[in-house]
Design a protein around this motif. Sequence first.
Motif, PDB file in Angstrom:
ATOM      1  N   LEU A  24       0.828  -1.216   0.000  1.00  0.00           N
ATOM      2  CA  LEU A  24       0.000   0.000   0.000  1.00  0.00           C
ATOM      3  C   LEU A  24       0.855   1.256   0.000  1.00  0.00           C
ATOM      4  O   LEU A  24       0.497   2.267  -0.603  1.00  0.00           O
ATOM      5  CB  LEU A  24      -0.941  -0.014   1.208  1.00  0.00           C
ATOM      6  N   ASP A  27       1.807   2.164  -3.266  1.00  0.00           N
ATOM      7  CA  ASP A  27       0.681   2.788  -3.970  1.00  0.00           C
ATOM      8  C   ASP A  27       0.422   4.207  -3.476  1.00  0.00           C
ATOM      9  O   ASP A  27      -0.633   4.784  -3.743  1.00  0.00           O
ATOM     10  CB  ASP A  27      -0.579   1.936  -3.792  1.00  0.00           C
ATOM     11  N   ASP A  28       1.393   4.737  -2.708  1.00  0.00           N
ATOM     12  CA  ASP A  28       1.357   6.130  -2.242  1.00  0.00           C
ATOM     13  C   ASP A  28       0.370   6.371  -1.112  1.00  0.00           C
ATOM     14  O   ASP A  28      -0.111   7.491  -0.919  1.00  0.00           O
ATOM     15  CB  ASP A  28       1.067   7.093  -3.396  1.00  0.00           C
ATOM     16  N   SER A 110      -3.373  -4.720  -5.190  1.00  0.00           N
ATOM     17  CA  SER A 110      -4.001  -3.739  -6.075  1.00  0.00           C
ATOM     18  C   SER A 110      -5.520  -3.747  -5.926  1.00  0.00           C
ATOM     19  O   SER A 110      -6.177  -2.704  -6.039  1.00  0.00           O
ATOM     20  CB  SER A 110      -3.617  -4.008  -7.523  1.00  0.00           C
ATOM     21  N   ALA A 113      -6.197  -1.898  -2.782  1.00  0.00           N
ATOM     22  CA  ALA A 113      -5.927  -0.475  -3.011  1.00  0.00           C
ATOM     23  C   ALA A 113      -7.085   0.196  -3.739  1.00  0.00           C
ATOM     24  O   ALA A 113      -7.434   1.344  -3.450  1.00  0.00           O
ATOM     25  CB  ALA A 113      -4.630  -0.306  -3.802  1.00  0.00           C
ATOM     26  N   LYS A 117      -9.094   3.366  -2.264  1.00  0.00           N
ATOM     27  CA  LYS A 117      -9.174   4.657  -2.959  1.00  0.00           C
ATOM     28  C   LYS A 117     -10.602   5.185  -2.989  1.00  0.00           C
ATOM     29  O   LYS A 117     -10.850   6.372  -2.774  1.00  0.00           O
ATOM     30  CB  LYS A 117      -8.620   4.512  -4.379  1.00  0.00           C
TER      31      LYS A 117
END
Length: 449
Positions: A24, A27-28, A110, A113, A117
Amino acid sequence: MSDAGRIMLVEDDEALRHALAQGLELDDFAVESFVGADAALARLDRNFPGVVVSDIRMPRVDGMAMLRRALEIDPALPVVLITGHGDVTLAVEAMREGAYDFITKPFAVSALAAVIKRAIEKRRLVLENRALRERLDASTDLESRLVGRTPAIMRLREEISAIASTGIDVLVRGETGAGKEVVARALHDFGDRAKGNFVALNCAALPADIFESELFGHEAGAFTGAQRQRIGKLEYAKGGTVFLDEIESMPLDLQAKLLRAIETRSVERLGSNRQIALDVRFIAATKSDLAQAGNEGRFRADLYYRLNVATLAIPPLRERREDVALLFFHLAREARARYRREIPELSPELEAELRAHDWPGNVRELRNIADRFVLGLWRGFGTAAGATQGAAASGALADRVAAFERSVIEAELRRSGGRMRPVYEALQISRKGLYDKMQRLGLTIPEDG
């Protein structure tokens, strides 16, 4: 990494916790990891700007208990649960209890994530809308009502502050859509009559045959159809404020009766001879020059002078262009709270277009455009030569860009009175560059330009 990307990760499996946190972060996201729910809950508060991700199967405090206690802190907090195949039924139950979503093992980082988001976007909107509501609810600041930094709007706020608590009658002058009712409500809300009723009456919208009854009220049987007693608007506003919008539209015979009510601070219902005392403040609004209307016999001069104890003039938006971008963003934030949509990027090109527009509809027009902008429905003003907004919003990209450039240049030419130098200085391009653009767009170059 921004606060908007914060994650509380609660997972007792050390290897999985480490792998998820690392994935994560790549993933910023800003990830804070916890072995158990107790430590995470101790760090959680109502203003946490992120998402809680928790395993369901954990010792001591499991994911379901974590969910319930987190939602006690903030019912709008997004909690994403990690489940095993055997826990799907439990996860569905958790969704019913308020979990944002669940993801089933094994899963790709992903996939988690993507869920996070969406949850973070929802959380950001919740917090921003909550903050906006709290500011509006708690605000006693005129700047939240009358947004702007130009001298004219600052002077208007000062005048409102000076007379709000005096109780004197006020005449508000301003063009259509300039915010006359906003000013009237500010005078009411920031004055001594704030706890009383604010009664607004649009004099242009009421048919003449019911105007008198609406204003003064009537007794049962006063006329055909008057089956019951009716309290008029003036009487209903007891202890508060009566706002008479577009007063220039009031019939002349009723102007005389209104004048008497204002002077005597009393009203007589239709069909009655009894005088009822009025404890009200009168605020009238007009887009016309009432003094001139009085000279021409279209408005009673004595009523004008009686209302004109104090006059507040609202500057049109075209005379305070420096406020347009600030006001637009303020209105866009209000639109975002209403529609739960993100505000698209306010680019320098858009700001220039907003400042160049003449705003015939004033703040009302700007509010409509802010709403459409937030909803993704606004594509620009089109050309001043008569192209419609719909036409400007369609067609090839080059055509849309040309329509935008033409509208901005034409607006600047109008502002400069046809002089070229102020135009190319305002647009920050060379004189030749402006000439070339005007020739390409088919715009006439002034002879003395």
